[in-house]
Design an enzyme around this catalytic site. Structure first.
Site, short mmCIF file in Angstrom:
data_model
loop_
_atom_site.label_atom_id
_atom_site.label_comp_id
_atom_site.label_asym_id
_atom_site.label_seq_id
_atom_site.Cartn_x
_atom_site.Cartn_y
_atom_site.Cartn_z
CG ASN A 8 -49.68 1.63 45.75
OD1 ASN A 8 -49.80 1.19 46.89
ND2 ASN A 8 -49.05 0.97 44.80
CE LYS A 10 -49.24 -3.34 49.95
NZ LYS A 10 -49.31 -4.67 49.35
CB CYS A 11 -46.43 4.37 46.06
SG CYS A 11 -45.52 5.58 45.08
N GLY A 12 -44.10 5.46 48.39
CA GLY A 12 -43.62 6.64 49.11
C GLY A 12 -43.99 7.94 48.42
NE ARG A 15 -45.55 5.82 52.72
CZ ARG A 15 -44.84 4.87 52.10
NH1 ARG A 15 -45.47 3.90 51.44
NH2 ARG A 15 -43.53 4.88 52.13
#
Length: 139
Positions: A8, A10-12, A15
């Site tokens: 995802n 948008k997920c730190g 990432r």
């Protein structure tokens, strides 16, 4: 080594996990599980391969978990899987698979358990050091 990450962007944590995989010199197959969720069979394979129970693979924060009543301990694994497939945001992330195994990479440095040894420094996007200047994993 091949790797697959259910990601995802948008997920730190997701990432950072992807960055660690790339830092190890691997370009993984990146699957945006929100737009391309795994099949039921694949989801079960990921969960069991990571040594988890279905309930352990459900994300609560930022999801319809509570609205769907998924905290009810009496719900079966089948009911939980149905909810995860209907609402992929409920699938905790990131799941990563390599030849060395499958992990739910929370925290992101869990991915190091299934990657070749990495001895170059690595720092997460929030500044947390994962591998120090001497190439040692920071716990």
């Amino acid at each position: 080594m091949n790797a697959v990450i259910y990601h995802n962007p948008k997920c730190g944590t997701s990432r950072n996990t992807l960055a660690l995989i790339r830092h190890a010199g691997i370009e993984p197959e990146v699957i945006d599980y929100l737009t391309n969720p795994p099949s039921r069979v694949r989801l079960i394979e990921l969960i069991s391969g990571a040594g988890l129970k279905v309930r352990d693979a459900i994300r609560q924060k930022g999801t319809p978990h509570d609205e769907l009543g998924l905290g009810d301990a009496a719900l079966s694994d089948d009911a939980l899987l149905d909810a995860m497939l209907a609402h992929p945001i409920l699938i905790n992330r990131p799941f990563v698979q390599t030849e060395a195994g499958i992990r739910l990479c929370r925290p992101s440095e869990v991915v190091l358990d299934i990657l070749p040894a990495v001895d170059r420094p690595f720092t997460k996007e929030d500044g947390e050091v994962v591998i120090d200047q001497e190439g040692r994993r920071v716990v």
